[in-house]
Write a protein that holds these residues in place. Structure first.
Motif, short mmCIF file in Angstrom:
data_model
loop_
_atom_site.label_atom_id
_atom_site.label_comp_id
_atom_site.label_asym_id
_atom_site.label_seq_id
_atom_site.Cartn_x
_atom_site.Cartn_y
_atom_site.Cartn_z
N UNK A 1 0.88 -1.38 0.16
CA UNK A 1 0.05 0.07 -0.12
C UNK A 1 0.94 1.22 0.03
N UNK A 2 2.00 1.26 0.87
CA UNK A 2 2.86 2.37 0.73
C UNK A 2 3.59 2.57 -0.43
N UNK A 3 3.71 1.58 -1.09
CA UNK A 3 4.48 1.67 -2.67
C UNK A 3 3.53 2.25 -3.44
N UNK A 4 2.33 1.92 -3.42
CA UNK A 4 1.04 2.32 -4.44
C UNK A 4 1.19 3.71 -4.11
N UNK A 5 1.02 4.04 -2.73
CA UNK A 5 0.86 5.50 -2.47
C UNK A 5 1.96 6.34 -2.89
N UNK A 6 3.16 6.11 -2.56
CA UNK A 6 4.47 6.58 -2.93
C UNK A 6 4.41 6.95 -4.71
N UNK A 7 3.99 5.86 -5.28
CA UNK A 7 4.00 6.03 -6.70
C UNK A 7 3.13 7.07 -7.31
N UNK A 8 1.81 7.23 -6.71
CA UNK A 8 0.74 8.02 -6.92
C UNK A 8 1.36 9.65 -6.45
N UNK A 9 2.05 9.73 -5.32
CA UNK A 9 2.64 11.04 -4.86
C UNK A 9 3.71 11.55 -5.86
N UNK A 10 4.37 10.89 -6.55
CA UNK A 10 5.26 11.16 -7.77
C UNK A 10 4.74 11.74 -8.94
N UNK A 11 3.47 11.39 -9.19
CA UNK A 11 2.87 11.74 -10.32
C UNK A 11 2.84 13.37 -10.12
N UNK A 12 2.85 13.83 -11.53
CA UNK A 12 2.69 15.50 -11.52
C UNK A 12 1.27 15.69 -11.33
N UNK A 13 0.87 17.07 -10.78
CA UNK A 13 -0.25 17.71 -10.44
C UNK A 13 -0.85 18.15 -11.68
N UNK A 14 -2.12 17.60 -12.28
CA UNK A 14 -2.77 18.06 -13.72
C UNK A 14 -3.04 19.57 -13.61
N UNK A 15 -2.61 20.27 -14.95
CA UNK A 15 -2.71 21.60 -14.94
C UNK A 15 -4.04 22.22 -14.53
N UNK A 16 -5.05 21.48 -14.76
CA UNK A 16 -6.35 21.93 -14.39
C UNK A 16 -6.50 22.15 -12.78
N UNK A 17 -5.93 21.18 -12.11
CA UNK A 17 -5.93 21.56 -10.57
C UNK A 17 -4.93 22.39 -10.23
N UNK A 18 -3.86 22.65 -10.86
CA UNK A 18 -3.06 23.82 -10.35
C UNK A 18 -3.65 25.12 -10.99
N UNK A 19 -4.31 25.37 -11.79
CA UNK A 19 -4.95 26.44 -12.31
C UNK A 19 -6.22 26.81 -11.14
N UNK A 20 -6.94 25.80 -10.66
CA UNK A 20 -7.95 25.94 -9.94
C UNK A 20 -7.26 26.48 -8.38
N UNK A 21 -6.15 25.69 -7.87
CA UNK A 21 -5.39 26.29 -6.83
C UNK A 21 -4.88 27.72 -6.76
N UNK A 22 -4.47 28.15 -8.03
CA UNK A 22 -4.12 29.34 -8.21
C UNK A 22 -5.19 30.41 -8.08
#
Length: 58
Positions: free
Chosen positions: A29-50
């Motif tokens: 489970x930790x390995x799976x979550x680590x893999x997901x955490x290394x993925x880039x944040x999608x542009x549309x979510x970055x725009x929303x956060x900004x």
């Protein structure tokens, strides 16, 4: 509390997973979550956060 909601009394096979099996599952489970955490944040979510940061708590 009825029989279906009671915790096992102990000493039986219904006590849950063995510690080695829990550790094995935890590692995977930790390995799976680590893999997901290394993925880039999608542009549309970055725009929303900004946008949220810019508007604040209005």
């Amino acid at each position: 509390m009825d029989q279906a909601t009671k915790a096992p009394a102990g000493g039986g096979a219904d006590e849950g997973l063995s510690p080695p099996l829990q550790a094995h599952i935890g590692r995977h489970v930790r390995a799976l979550f680590d893999e997901v955490a290394r993925e880039p944040i999608p542009e549309h979510l970055l725009r929303l956060l900004k946008d949220l940061e810019r508007t604040g708590d209005k």
